[in-house]
Design an enzyme around this catalytic site. Structure first.
Site, PDB file in Angstrom:
ATOM      1  N   ARG A 194      30.816  17.961   2.212  1.00  0.00           N
ATOM      2  CA  ARG A 194      31.779  18.660   1.356  1.00  0.00           C
ATOM      3  C   ARG A 194      32.515  19.760   2.115  1.00  0.00           C
ATOM      4  O   ARG A 194      33.626  20.119   1.759  1.00  0.00           O
ATOM      5  CB  ARG A 194      31.059  19.214   0.124  1.00  0.00           C
ATOM      6  CG  ARG A 194      30.025  20.276   0.380  1.00  0.00           C
ATOM      7  CD  ARG A 194      29.030  20.416  -0.770  1.00  0.00           C
ATOM      8  NE  ARG A 194      28.119  19.275  -0.812  1.00  0.00           N
ATOM      9  CZ  ARG A 194      27.158  19.121  -1.712  1.00  0.00           C
ATOM     10  NH1 ARG A 194      26.995  20.035  -2.665  1.00  0.00           N
ATOM     11  NH2 ARG A 194      26.365  18.070  -1.687  1.00  0.00           N
ATOM     12  N   LYS A 218      16.729  16.746   8.019  1.00  0.00           N
ATOM     13  CA  LYS A 218      16.286  15.667   7.144  1.00  0.00           C
ATOM     14  C   LYS A 218      14.895  15.174   7.553  1.00  0.00           C
ATOM     15  O   LYS A 218      14.490  15.347   8.709  1.00  0.00           O
ATOM     16  CB  LYS A 218      17.251  14.478   7.244  1.00  0.00           C
ATOM     17  CG  LYS A 218      18.628  14.695   6.658  1.00  0.00           C
ATOM     18  CD  LYS A 218      19.483  13.456   6.859  1.00  0.00           C
ATOM     19  CE  LYS A 218      20.878  13.622   6.297  1.00  0.00           C
ATOM     20  NZ  LYS A 218      20.897  13.695   4.823  1.00  0.00           N
TER      21      LYS A 218
END
Length: 503
Positions: free
Chosen positions: A358, A284
């Site tokens: 996920r 990130k």
């Protein structure tokens, strides 16, 4: 905070701050008389509108007013339960800023409040107490004051030590019931906030599991913690893939509250527990990365909700499932392009290691269905930035394969103020997560990121007919600059209200 209820006449209650709540309607009818009867000048009403959360502090003349200080507290129109929660939060925040330790609230008109809101006295009181917990919350356990040259006691914020609700004798029982429920939900929400606010170096997967175990001991429900070897034996390839770059082992924690007597429903709650999300190899940007300690907000809210249900004694079996790890880059970390096999046997091409939530949820969702086959499965996760783009920071995204379930969750959100908005979950989006080398990709094409993430998750519920995914990426954490920055505990009130409805 010691919270109690009394039928003692208002004029005989000794307190540092007497709070007189007004709806906009009541303000127009009889505010002058009420204030004059209590010994205060009604001239202040010229600027007071009674908007929800509006506060005006009054200082009475010696020997005339019944308390040295009073507060007019706006409840808005009084037609929404959320207004009472909002007002209480504003009151608690103001009282702490003023270093007031003793507060009394005149709730003599609570029956009228309940009627206006088309609710019950207990629900109004519960919401008010929840608001008090929300507004009085502070996370300052990591501050030492060592750098202050001179310690000034007057600079320290004081907590509210005593809160008294004054009610008419006929309403005492209902007020006490609401008070008890509000204390439970409010304290459990703040417990979740404490977990989320801990920085990544002080909260690893094993610490989340320890918090769940401690909660189970306090409240009498079973907690089972799976360590790395057990996770490997289960074949939870999604959780293990995310953990590969970490120096800390993953955990998979199962909380199981079994009520005595007849069970109305069995519900599985799955919470994403990424203790710190660097993005892994798909690193990130550095700006805002520190807030990624909040990527386990779903897990914290599940622990809080299960504890609240246990303390409330609801006739619902609730199973909390928390896959936990951090997501870090290293020489051993999962790489973009890797293919993994999940607990379900479905293979996944890892298109982006920053789409890690996920992957761990996939294993937990399949486990919930295969091991428990509950009536309902709900997962909470700070899953996608795309949901923030769509809905902002105050509303969560709701995805469900069942209309009735979606309606129930939406309604619970309206009551609790933890609002959700339903998003599409259509099969056309499957085209965006196809993989050439595996059964599915964890990365969708550009656009509709929150939807493709949800379509991905749906593949791992093993055909379950009542499942909902709640993307809490936006409302789970308030950035610096907010009245109270940091974790919000979003989801605890929502889930508790939903489970109450099903009880």
């Amino acid at each position: 905070m010691n919270i109690s209820v009394t039928a003692t006449p208002v004029k005989k209650i000794k307190t540092e701050l007497l709070v007189v709540p007004f709806t906009t309607g009541a303000l127009k009818k009889n505010a002058d008389g009420i204030l004059q009867d209590l010994g205060y000048d009604a001239v202040v009403l010229r600027d007071f509108k009674a908007d929800a959360g509006e506060l005006v502090i009054l200082y009475g003349a010696a020997g005339k007013a019944i308390a040295a200080r009073a507060a007019l507290l706006g409840m808005g129109e009084g037609k929404k339960v959320t207004d009472f929660r909002k007002a209480a939060a504003a009151l608690a925040l103001k009282a702490m800023d003023m270093k007031i330790e003793s507060v009394a609230v005149d709730f003599s008109g609570v029956k009228g409040f309940a009627s206006s809101a088309k609710s019950s006295v207990a629900s109004i009181c519960s919401a008010f107490i929840e608001g008090c917990y929300t507004g009085s919350y502070r996370f300052d356990r990591l501050k030492s004051d060592k750098l202050k040259k001179k310690k000034d006691e007057s600079d320290k914020t004081k907590e509210i030590s005593e809160l008294v609700l004054r009610a008419e004798p006929a309403q005492l029982s209902a007020v006490e019931d609401g008070l008890a429920a509000g204390i439970i939900t409010g304290s459990c929400q703040n417990m979740a906030r404490d977990l989320v606010n801990l920085p990544g170096n002080l909260l690893q997967a094993e610490d989340i599991s320890a918090a769940a175990v401690e909660s189970g001991k306090r409240c009498g429900f079973e907690v089972n913690v799976f360590g790395k070897e057990e996770i490997e034996a289960l074949g939870m390839g999604g959780l293990l893939a995310v953990n590969r770059g970490s120096q800390h082992p993953p955990t998979f924690t199962v909380l199981d509250y079994k009520p005595e007597g007849k069970v109305a429903k069995t519900v599985a709650l799955v919470g994403k527990g990424v203790t710190f999300d660097s993005g892994g190899i798909s690193l990130k940007p550095s700006e805002g990365m520190g807030e990624m300690k909040s990527d386990m907000s779903g897990a914290a809210s599940v622990i809080g909700a299960v504890e609240a249900v246990a303390r409330l004694g609801l006739p619902i079996r609730v199973i909390g499932l928390i896959p936990a790890t951090d997501n870090m880059p290293s020489g051993s970390a999962t790489k973009p392009g890797d293919v993994i096999t999940t607990y379900s046997g479905i293979t996944v091409e890892v298109g982006n290691t920053d789409a890690e939530g996920r992957l761990i949820l996939a294993d937990a969702l399949t486990y919930a269905k295969k091991q428990y086959n509950p009536d309902v499965i709900i997962d909470l996760a700070t899953l996608t930035g795309a949901c923030i783009v769509a809905l902002g920071y105050t509303v969560a995204g709701l995805f469900s394969n069942d209309d009735r379930l979606a309606d129930d969750i939406f309604e619970a959100g309206q009551i609790t103020g933890e609002k959700v908005w339903r998003m599409p979950l259509w099969e056309e989006y499957d085209e965006m997560i196809k993989s050439d080398v595996a059964d599915v990709s964890n990365l969708g094409a550009r656009g509709a990121g929150s939807v493709t993430a949800s379509r991905f998750l749906e593949k791992f519920i093993d055909g379950h007919k009542k499942w909902a995914h709640i993307d809490i990426a936006g409302p789970s954490f308030s950035a610096k600059g907010a009245k109270v920055s940091g974790a919000t505990g979003f989801g605890v009130r929502l889930l508790v209200e939903l489970l109450k409805k099903w009880s």
